[in-house]
Design a protein around this motif. Structure first.
Motif, short mmCIF file in Angstrom:
data_model
loop_
_atom_site.label_atom_id
_atom_site.label_comp_id
_atom_site.label_asym_id
_atom_site.label_seq_id
_atom_site.Cartn_x
_atom_site.Cartn_y
_atom_site.Cartn_z
N VAL A 35 -23.27 11.37 74.02
CA VAL A 35 -22.87 10.19 73.24
C VAL A 35 -21.49 10.36 72.59
O VAL A 35 -20.93 9.40 72.07
CB VAL A 35 -23.91 9.88 72.15
N PHE A 36 -20.96 11.58 72.62
CA PHE A 36 -19.66 11.82 72.00
C PHE A 36 -19.09 13.11 72.57
O PHE A 36 -19.81 14.08 72.76
CB PHE A 36 -19.81 11.95 70.48
N VAL A 54 -16.49 19.94 72.16
CA VAL A 54 -17.89 19.81 71.74
C VAL A 54 -18.46 18.58 72.41
O VAL A 54 -17.82 17.52 72.42
CB VAL A 54 -18.01 19.67 70.20
N GLU A 56 -21.74 16.02 72.29
CA GLU A 56 -22.87 15.65 71.45
C GLU A 56 -23.83 14.82 72.29
O GLU A 56 -23.45 13.81 72.88
CB GLU A 56 -22.39 14.78 70.27
N SER A 57 -25.09 15.26 72.31
CA SER A 57 -26.14 14.41 72.88
C SER A 57 -26.80 13.68 71.72
O SER A 57 -26.38 13.83 70.57
CB SER A 57 -27.15 15.27 73.64
N VAL A 58 -27.81 12.86 72.01
CA VAL A 58 -28.49 12.15 70.93
C VAL A 58 -28.97 13.16 69.89
O VAL A 58 -28.83 12.96 68.68
CB VAL A 58 -29.68 11.32 71.46
N ALA A 60 -28.28 16.79 69.67
CA ALA A 60 -27.62 18.02 69.25
C ALA A 60 -26.18 18.10 69.72
O ALA A 60 -25.77 17.40 70.64
CB ALA A 60 -28.39 19.23 69.79
N ALA A 61 -25.41 18.98 69.06
CA ALA A 61 -24.04 19.25 69.46
C ALA A 61 -24.01 20.57 70.23
O ALA A 61 -24.71 21.50 69.87
CB ALA A 61 -23.16 19.37 68.22
N ILE B 41 -33.66 10.70 76.45
CA ILE B 41 -33.90 10.18 75.09
C ILE B 41 -33.42 8.75 74.93
O ILE B 41 -34.10 7.90 74.35
CB ILE B 41 -33.23 11.10 74.05
N MET B 42 -32.23 8.47 75.45
CA MET B 42 -31.65 7.14 75.26
C MET B 42 -32.55 6.07 75.89
O MET B 42 -32.86 5.06 75.24
CB MET B 42 -30.27 7.11 75.92
N ARG B 313 -24.57 16.04 61.62
CA ARG B 313 -25.93 16.57 61.73
C ARG B 313 -26.40 17.12 60.38
O ARG B 313 -25.61 17.28 59.45
CB ARG B 313 -25.98 17.68 62.78
N PHE B 334 -27.18 10.20 66.68
CA PHE B 334 -26.66 9.00 67.31
C PHE B 334 -27.78 7.97 67.35
O PHE B 334 -28.92 8.28 67.67
CB PHE B 334 -26.19 9.34 68.72
N ARG B 363 -17.61 19.95 61.65
CA ARG B 363 -16.81 21.06 62.19
C ARG B 363 -15.46 21.18 61.47
O ARG B 363 -14.42 21.32 62.09
CB ARG B 363 -16.63 20.90 63.70
#
Lengths: 121, 386
Positions: A35-36, A54, A56-58, A60-61, B41-42, B313, B334, B363
């Motif tokens: 997603v990012f 990096v 990013e999934s829904v 985790a990074a 998941i999406m 996060r 997200f 970060r």
């Protein structure tokens, strides 16, 4: 042109002294929907193993490490608008950055396609 | 993520189904559960918002508390069993109607949350409560409940059964075709319903923000019920990943992340869970702290944030516009329904106004964030007018 792989699932496709870096199809599958993507800055000097990007999934990074030492010469800005390209087309449209390789000897220590395939059996 | 060895993990009665469906199994609350199925998941998240998602929540802790010596007077028996659990929690249990479910909090002496849970009054048996607690805290919770039952009530944990959740706008249509009686239930009501040879305990509740149901089923019939749901094309299995993104969009706190034993119900913006009668009596654990916080003596409060850029996060610092740290993210990710990053976190009380422009540190870089109302995605519960 040769493509090499790290045990952390990055690939580097080398043409001349420039490598194009992204994550393997296996890795994107494991991460799920991206997603990012945070990309390095052009001009950044990376040592092999440095955190370079990096994803990013829904949930985790995950860090993407520099497969070799060098200087970032280009990044795939298209991923800012369309991070899902890493899932859809990881080894072409989903590339992340290009690096000017400073020590070609480091490439020899990476896995070749067969070695990587064995790792992800 | 530290992977627990799979042989150390408990399996739910549906474990084989998850494996057969291609679920990616991860350790969660001591159990081996699917974080996602092959669609991801999406897609699972969106399916639940559009259709009906089927969740295995058998890791949670369902239980029954039943008064031993019943008088035959239903109200008196309910009052007697309610009096056993009320000293542990801040909810009005005595005031529950038959078949009513209430969300409440188990508190320590300083008003911190030991867990959040559901307590329900049996629609049929006077003096009986149905209590469902979280997986990660269930051993400690069950110990407290058993102690509260003492010699006056039987405390029975039934977490060796299966607990399924069917959530989403099509859930009621799917379940009504199998168990017609459930159409009578409104949000936060429950009852026992016959399905084939199985008596299911079904509540109209859930943790996705959607209309839906949670069903307690014997372990031996769990896979048959699971399969029966999946025979309906409106239903797909949903893993823990989407369960988390759905509850986050619904603005619902997750114990162990947005709630822990230092967090009070008022800090967590769960003031509604401190029932009026209990407030007036000030007879729950940590009442002094909680009531003074309710009057405004707060040091932090849970808020919702929309984050620009990368998801912030759990653990990310929240900064004010000038860069001073004023809080921390407790859940973030997200939001598939919104296409942007959202977070729950705690900030100092002078930064909680809707529209406040803040920053989150991801970060080492500050990204813009704004306080927004929760839920992030409107709840669509089916409330019956009484």
């Amino acid at each position: 042109m040769t493509t090499k792989f790290t045990p952390d699932h990055e690939y580097i496709r080398v043409e001349g002294s420039t490598g194009t870096v992204g994550i393997t199809s296996y890795a994107q599958e494991q991460l799920g929907d991206i997603v990012f993507v945070e990309l390095p800055e052009v001009g950044k000097v990376l040592k092999k193993g440095d955190e370079a990007a990096v994803v990013e999934s829904v949930k985790a990074a995950s860090e993407i490490y520099a497969p070799v030492s060098g200087t970032v010469t280009a990044v795939n800005d298209a991923l800012n608008g369309e991070p899902g390209m890493v899932n859809a087309d990881p080894e072409a449209g989903g590339w992340m950055f290009k690096i000017e390789v400073s020590d070609a000897g480091e490439l020899d220590k990476l896995l070749d396609a067969d070695g990587y395939a064995e790792l992800t059996l | 993520m530290a992977e627990a060895r799979s042989e150390d993990l408990l399996q739910t009665p549906l474990y084989e189904r998850h494996v057969a469906a291609g679920g990616r199994i991860v350790p969660f609350g001591g159990y081996a559960l699917p974080v996602q199925y092959p669609t991801g998941i999406m897609a699972e998240h969106k399916w639940t918002r559009d259709q009906a998602g089927l969740f295995d929540v058998s890791h949670m802790g369902p239980s029954f508390l039943t008064l031993k010596d019943r008088s035959g007077d239903a109200e008196a028996d309910h009052a007697a069993v309610a009096a056993l659990v009320e000293p542990l929690i801040c909810g009005d249990i005595a005031g529950l109607k038959p078949g009513q479910v209430r969300y409440t909090l188990l508190l320590n002496e300083t008003g911190g949350a030991l867990d959040d849970l559901m307590v329900a009054r049996s629609p049929r048996f006077p003096g009986a409560l149905y209590v469902v607690v979280n997986a990660g805290t269930k051993e400690a919770d069950f110990e407290l409940l058993a102690k509260a039952a003492g010699d006056k009530a039987d405390f029975q944990r039934v977490d060796d059964n299966a607990l399924l959740a069917l959530q989403g706008p099509e859930a009621v249509g799917v379940l009504t075709a199998m168990v017609p009686g459930v159409v009578e239930l409104g949000f936060m009501q429950f009852g026992a319903f016959q399905w084939e040879d199985e008596e299911l305990i079904i509540s109209r509740s859930g943790y996705t923000g959607e209309d839906g149901f949670e069903l307690l089923c014997s372990a031996k019939n769990a896979a048959r019920l699971w399969d029966a749901f999946l025979d309906d094309p409106r239903v797909k299995p949903i893993g823990l990943g989407a369960r988390d993104s759905l509850r986050l969009e619904a603005g619902l706190p997750l114990y162990g992340h947005d709630l822990d034993e230092t967090v009070s119900p008022i800090e967590a913006d769960l003031g509604f869970a401190v029932s009026k009668r209990r407030r007036e009596a000030a007879d729950f654990p940590g009442a002094a702290r909680i009531l003074s916080e309710r009057e405004g003596q707060l040091t932090r409060k849970r808020v919702g944030l929309i984050v620009q850029g990368a998801p912030a996060r759990e653990g990310a610092e929240i900064l004010d516009a000038s860069g001073t740290a004023i809080g921390v993210v407790t859940s973030g990710g997200f939001a598939p329904s919104l296409g942007k990053a959202i977070a729950l976190g705690f900030v100092s009380p002078d930064h909680t106004a809707i529209g406040t422009q803040l920053q989150v540190s991801v970060r080492g870089r500050a990204q813009p964030a704004e306080i927004v109302p929760t839920p992030f995605v409107p709840h669509r519960y089916f409330r019956k007018s009484v």
